[in-house]
Design a protein around this motif. Structure first.
Motif, PDB file in Angstrom:
ATOM      1  N   ILE A   1       0.851  -1.201   0.000  1.00 55.71           N
ATOM      2  CA  ILE A   1       0.000   0.000   0.000  1.00 55.71           C
ATOM      3  C   ILE A   1       0.885   1.249   0.000  1.00 55.71           C
ATOM      4  O   ILE A   1       0.682   2.197  -0.759  1.00 55.71           O
ATOM      5  CB  ILE A   1      -0.904   0.032   1.266  1.00 55.71           C
ATOM      6  CG1 ILE A   1      -1.890  -1.106   1.256  1.00 55.71           C
ATOM      7  CG2 ILE A   1      -1.610   1.384   1.402  1.00 55.71           C
ATOM      8  CD1 ILE A   1      -3.120  -0.866   0.423  1.00 55.71           C
ATOM      9  N   PHE A   2       1.888   1.232   0.881  1.00 55.37           N
ATOM     10  CA  PHE A   2       2.736   2.425   0.994  1.00 55.37           C
ATOM     11  C   PHE A   2       3.535   2.650  -0.284  1.00 55.37           C
ATOM     12  O   PHE A   2       3.672   3.784  -0.759  1.00 55.37           O
ATOM     13  CB  PHE A   2       3.690   2.316   2.199  1.00 55.37           C
ATOM     14  CG  PHE A   2       4.038   3.651   2.765  1.00 55.37           C
ATOM     15  CD1 PHE A   2       3.326   4.182   3.815  1.00 55.37           C
ATOM     16  CD2 PHE A   2       5.040   4.425   2.197  1.00 55.37           C
ATOM     17  CE1 PHE A   2       3.612   5.443   4.324  1.00 55.37           C
ATOM     18  CE2 PHE A   2       5.339   5.690   2.690  1.00 55.37           C
ATOM     19  CZ  PHE A   2       4.616   6.202   3.754  1.00 55.37           C
ATOM     20  N   MET A   3       4.043   1.571  -0.850  1.00 56.96           N
ATOM     21  CA  MET A   3       4.800   1.708  -2.094  1.00 56.96           C
ATOM     22  C   MET A   3       3.876   2.243  -3.197  1.00 56.96           C
ATOM     23  O   MET A   3       4.276   3.081  -4.010  1.00 56.96           O
ATOM     24  CB  MET A   3       5.391   0.350  -2.488  1.00 56.96           C
ATOM     25  CG  MET A   3       6.345   0.397  -3.642  1.00 56.96           C
ATOM     26  SD  MET A   3       7.789   1.445  -3.323  1.00 56.96           S
ATOM     27  CE  MET A   3       8.869   0.303  -2.504  1.00 56.96           C
ATOM     28  N   GLY A   4       2.637   1.775  -3.191  1.00 50.76           N
ATOM     29  CA  GLY A   4       1.655   2.239  -4.177  1.00 50.76           C
ATOM     30  C   GLY A   4       1.393   3.742  -4.036  1.00 50.76           C
ATOM     31  O   GLY A   4       1.319   4.481  -5.027  1.00 50.76           O
TER      32      GLY A   4
ATOM     33  N   ILE B   1      15.506   7.084  -8.495  1.00 52.67           N
ATOM     34  CA  ILE B   1      15.540   5.934  -9.406  1.00 52.67           C
ATOM     35  C   ILE B   1      14.765   6.255 -10.691  1.00 52.67           C
ATOM     36  O   ILE B   1      15.209   5.940 -11.798  1.00 52.67           O
ATOM     37  CB  ILE B   1      14.939   4.685  -8.719  1.00 52.67           C
ATOM     38  CG1 ILE B   1      15.617   4.461  -7.358  1.00 52.67           C
ATOM     39  CG2 ILE B   1      15.090   3.465  -9.609  1.00 52.67           C
ATOM     40  CD1 ILE B   1      14.977   3.360  -6.525  1.00 52.67           C
ATOM     41  N   VAL B   2      13.627   6.928 -10.520  1.00 44.77           N
ATOM     42  CA  VAL B   2      12.795   7.235 -11.694  1.00 44.77           C
ATOM     43  C   VAL B   2      13.521   8.219 -12.626  1.00 44.77           C
ATOM     44  O   VAL B   2      13.553   8.031 -13.849  1.00 44.77           O
ATOM     45  CB  VAL B   2      11.416   7.777 -11.259  1.00 44.77           C
ATOM     46  CG1 VAL B   2      10.643   8.359 -12.434  1.00 44.77           C
ATOM     47  CG2 VAL B   2      10.608   6.657 -10.613  1.00 44.77           C
TER      48      VAL B   2
ATOM     49  N   ILE C   1       8.149   0.396 -13.000  1.00 46.04           N
ATOM     50  CA  ILE C   1       9.262  -0.562 -13.006  1.00 46.04           C
ATOM     51  C   ILE C   1      10.130  -0.360 -11.750  1.00 46.04           C
ATOM     52  O   ILE C   1      10.518  -1.310 -11.075  1.00 46.04           O
ATOM     53  CB  ILE C   1      10.136  -0.412 -14.276  1.00 46.04           C
ATOM     54  CG1 ILE C   1       9.330  -0.851 -15.499  1.00 46.04           C
ATOM     55  CG2 ILE C   1      11.411  -1.241 -14.169  1.00 46.04           C
ATOM     56  CD1 ILE C   1      10.097  -0.774 -16.800  1.00 46.04           C
ATOM     57  N   ALA C   2      10.403   0.910 -11.435  1.00 48.91           N
ATOM     58  CA  ALA C   2      11.221   1.194 -10.247  1.00 48.91           C
ATOM     59  C   ALA C   2      10.522   0.676  -8.994  1.00 48.91           C
ATOM     60  O   ALA C   2      11.118  -0.041  -8.182  1.00 48.91           O
ATOM     61  CB  ALA C   2      11.488   2.693 -10.133  1.00 48.91           C
ATOM     62  N   ALA C   3       9.231   1.034  -8.855  1.00 48.77           N
ATOM     63  CA  ALA C   3       8.511   0.609  -7.644  1.00 48.77           C
ATOM     64  C   ALA C   3       8.442  -0.920  -7.582  1.00 48.77           C
ATOM     65  O   ALA C   3       8.579  -1.509  -6.508  1.00 48.77           O
ATOM     66  CB  ALA C   3       7.110   1.213  -7.636  1.00 48.77           C
ATOM     67  N   GLY C   4       8.267  -1.554  -8.745  1.00 55.38           N
ATOM     68  CA  GLY C   4       8.171  -3.021  -8.782  1.00 55.38           C
ATOM     69  C   GLY C   4       9.477  -3.681  -8.369  1.00 55.38           C
ATOM     70  O   GLY C   4       9.487  -4.596  -7.539  1.00 55.38           O
ATOM     71  N   THR C   5      10.592  -3.197  -8.910  1.00 54.01           N
ATOM     72  CA  THR C   5      11.867  -3.852  -8.571  1.00 54.01           C
ATOM     73  C   THR C   5      12.263  -3.586  -7.119  1.00 54.01           C
ATOM     74  O   THR C   5      12.737  -4.485  -6.432  1.00 54.01           O
ATOM     75  CB  THR C   5      13.006  -3.408  -9.522  1.00 54.01           C
ATOM     76  OG1 THR C   5      12.902  -2.004  -9.723  1.00 54.01           O
ATOM     77  CG2 THR C   5      12.939  -4.105 -10.858  1.00 54.01           C
TER      78      THR C   5
ATOM     79  N   LEU D   1      12.983  -6.400  -3.428  1.00 60.74           N
ATOM     80  CA  LEU D   1      13.942  -6.315  -2.331  1.00 60.74           C
ATOM     81  C   LEU D   1      13.226  -5.956  -1.029  1.00 60.74           C
ATOM     82  O   LEU D   1      13.522  -6.485   0.046  1.00 60.74           O
ATOM     83  CB  LEU D   1      14.994  -5.246  -2.678  1.00 60.74           C
ATOM     84  CG  LEU D   1      16.184  -5.083  -1.746  1.00 60.74           C
ATOM     85  CD1 LEU D   1      16.995  -6.373  -1.698  1.00 60.74           C
ATOM     86  CD2 LEU D   1      17.091  -3.934  -2.215  1.00 60.74           C
ATOM     87  N   GLY D   2      12.270  -5.032  -1.150  1.00 62.36           N
ATOM     88  CA  GLY D   2      11.535  -4.564   0.026  1.00 62.36           C
ATOM     89  C   GLY D   2      10.746  -5.676   0.692  1.00 62.36           C
ATOM     90  O   GLY D   2      10.642  -5.729   1.912  1.00 62.36           O
ATOM     91  N   MET D   3      10.191  -6.580  -0.131  1.00 59.76           N
ATOM     92  CA  MET D   3       9.411  -7.667   0.458  1.00 59.76           C
ATOM     93  C   MET D   3      10.327  -8.609   1.239  1.00 59.76           C
ATOM     94  O   MET D   3       9.942  -9.143   2.274  1.00 59.76           O
ATOM     95  CB  MET D   3       8.613  -8.390  -0.628  1.00 59.76           C
ATOM     96  CG  MET D   3       7.477  -7.487  -1.051  1.00 59.76           C
ATOM     97  SD  MET D   3       6.296  -7.927  -2.289  1.00 59.76           S
ATOM     98  CE  MET D   3       6.712  -9.273  -3.140  1.00 59.76           C
ATOM     99  N   MET D   4      11.564  -8.769   0.759  1.00 58.96           N
ATOM    100  CA  MET D   4      12.519  -9.572   1.536  1.00 58.96           C
ATOM    101  C   MET D   4      12.834  -8.910   2.874  1.00 58.96           C
ATOM    102  O   MET D   4      12.951  -9.569   3.911  1.00 58.96           O
ATOM    103  CB  MET D   4      13.821  -9.757   0.744  1.00 58.96           C
ATOM    104  CG  MET D   4      13.683 -10.782  -0.360  1.00 58.96           C
ATOM    105  SD  MET D   4      15.034 -10.684  -1.553  1.00 58.96           S
ATOM    106  CE  MET D   4      16.445 -10.988  -0.534  1.00 58.96           C
TER     107      MET D   4
END
Ligand code: PFF
Length: 457
Positions: free
Chosen positions: A157-160, A333-334, A351-355, A359-362
């Protein structure tokens, strides 16, 4: 409000002085001030840490920030592109590349904590802390952190939200959102400060924050203070190179750097004024570490009158502060993707938020059974990214940024940038040059080598 924006062909810029400061101070003010600063201060002896911190802000923080402004505004590019443009054919672009890498690492662990603030906002609003004692709150935090879906959900949610703002661009996204969020943040902080100071016994907390005990200071506390200055001011990785690339040509760089550093320090001290008096008032030790705001504070809130309301305000404050920072890191990054890989902004953002999210999910799962076994030098994924980015990558970045502007940038170009092409007096320049030539790099190298144990004082 006076419009001082200048439009360079094809490149957006901030439109007002307030916009410049709101965006840049928004990057600086964040979890670093309200979550990281209080717990580091708590662990490192209170006021003594604060004094060292303030000295570092003045002699290293502001000069490095100004150097990033000079690089960014003169190149008008992302950190990698800026070094390529200003030093063609030389390896300086590696400093920019390191900045983009640091942006990936910081955004990953930072958004993890930002996600926690949303869970805690939700818990505050729904009265989730009621009737829980310290042990139960501590369990609640560790159970939440080691859960799988809940932290991941809030992370995404926050990344979104971060990506949602960045997609809108520099003016409509970054500037427009920060000129609303920054004043809101101040109002909330002041309300919480008054609440905390009017609790019985709050003076002990103020004494802890303002009366130095230097016996707690060792070389690792000094490195912690330095790392915190870099982290808190968002310097050393090109975030401010990127933002300065959107500053209007008429912006006074020195005054902006002072306003930003002052705002940032004020918010850190105000956060201390919210947290320590409340902790002392309820006889809770201030050296809880990373759990300070997620375990200690809910315990305090639920004992005070109107606790649910103040807890909601506090976690809203944390979330807002975090959001004005995550957007600045994603923007690094963007901007890099847009300018170097020629992607469209929308595509680059997702793409930036996805990649970063991979790492963030780890990071988010660092305490989960899935990732629990993964540790490096005794640190889990989250702690590793936090420590390496703040205490290693940012000081190294700052070291090279200062050296670049001091020795390789060219005297005339530097002068033109600092004096806005001769229209400002800029009498401070010799002092600034002395600092970035000698004082800042030597101090940085010394503290850094000492802090990581390569040099023993
Ligand atoms: N300055 C932010 C804070 O104190 O929370 C964190 C941060 C943002 C660090 C941007 C680095 C950065 F480039």
């Amino acid at each position: 409000m006076k419009n001082i924006g200048n439009n360079q062909a094809g490149r957006e810029s901030f439109t007002t002085k307030f916009g410049v400061i709101a965006a840049t101070a928004g990057s600086a003010v964040g979890l670093g001030n309200i979550w990281r600063f209080p717990y580091l201060t708590g662990e490192n002896g209170g006021a003594a840490f604060l004094v060292i911190y303030l000295v570092f802000v003045l002699v290293i923080g502001i000069p490095v920030m100004l150097s990033e402004f000079v690089i960014g505004r003169s190149a008008r590019k992302n950190p990698y592109g800026a070094f390529k443009k200003l030093a063609p054919g030389k390896p300086w672009y590696l400093v920019g590349l390191m900045g983009v890498t640091a942006a990936f690492m910081i955004l990953a662990f930072y958004t993890t904590v930002a996600g926690w603030t949303l869970e805690y906002l939700y818990q505050s609003v729904t009265n989730g802390f009621v009737n829980k004692d310290g042990a139960q709150l501590s369990l609640m935090f560790s159970e939440f952190r080691s859960d799988t879906w809940r932290p991941l959900f809030w992370f995404l949610i926050f990344m979104g939200m971060t990506a949602g703002i960045i997609v809108l661009g520099v003016r409509k996204g970054i500037e427009k959102s920060t000129v609303i969020m920054m004043p809101l943040l101040f109002v909330i902080l002041v309300i919480l400060g008054i609440r905390s100071l009017t609790l019985p016994g709050s003076l002990d907390g103020l004494r802890f924050l303002f009366k130095p005990d230097f016996s707690k200071i060792d070389s690792s506390a000094i490195l912690d203070a330095l790392g915190q200055v870099f982290f808190s001011l968002s310097i050393g990785m090109g975030t401010l190179i990127t933002y300065a690339s959107y500053f209007p040509a008429r912006d006074r760089l020195l005054s902006t750097s002072f306003s930003v550093a002052l705002t940032d320090t004020l918010v850190a001290v105000l956060a201390g004024i919210v947290i320590f008096p409340a902790a002392f008032s309820f006889h809770i030790a201030p050296d809880e570490g990373t759990g300070l705001v997620f375990v200690t504070l809910p315990g305090i809130f639920q004992q005070m009158p109107g606790g649910a309301f103040f807890a909601s305000l506090f976690f809203l404050l944390l979330a807002v502060a975090a959001l004005t920072s995550t957007i600045s890191v994603l923007e690094v990054i963007v901007a890099f993707f847009v300018e170097e890989l020629r992607l469209r902004r929308k595509m680059a953002t997702w793409i930036a938020a996805g990649t970063v999210s991979l790492l963030g999910m780890m990071c988010t799962l660092s305490w989960n059974s899935l990732m629990e076994g993964v540790s490096f030098f005794g640190l889990n994924t989250f702690e590793l990214l936090d420590y390496t980015s703040a205490n290693i990558l940012l000081p190294i970045g700052g070291f090279f940024i200062a050296l670049f502007v001091a020795w390789f940038f060219g005297r005339e170009k530097r002068m033109a940038e600092l004096s806005n092409d001769g229209s400002l007096k800029a009498g401070y320049i010799p002092v600034y040059i002395f600092i970035i030539r000698f004082l800042a790099p030597i101090a940085l190298a010394f503290i850094f080598l000492n802090g990581i144990g390569l040099l023993k004082m």
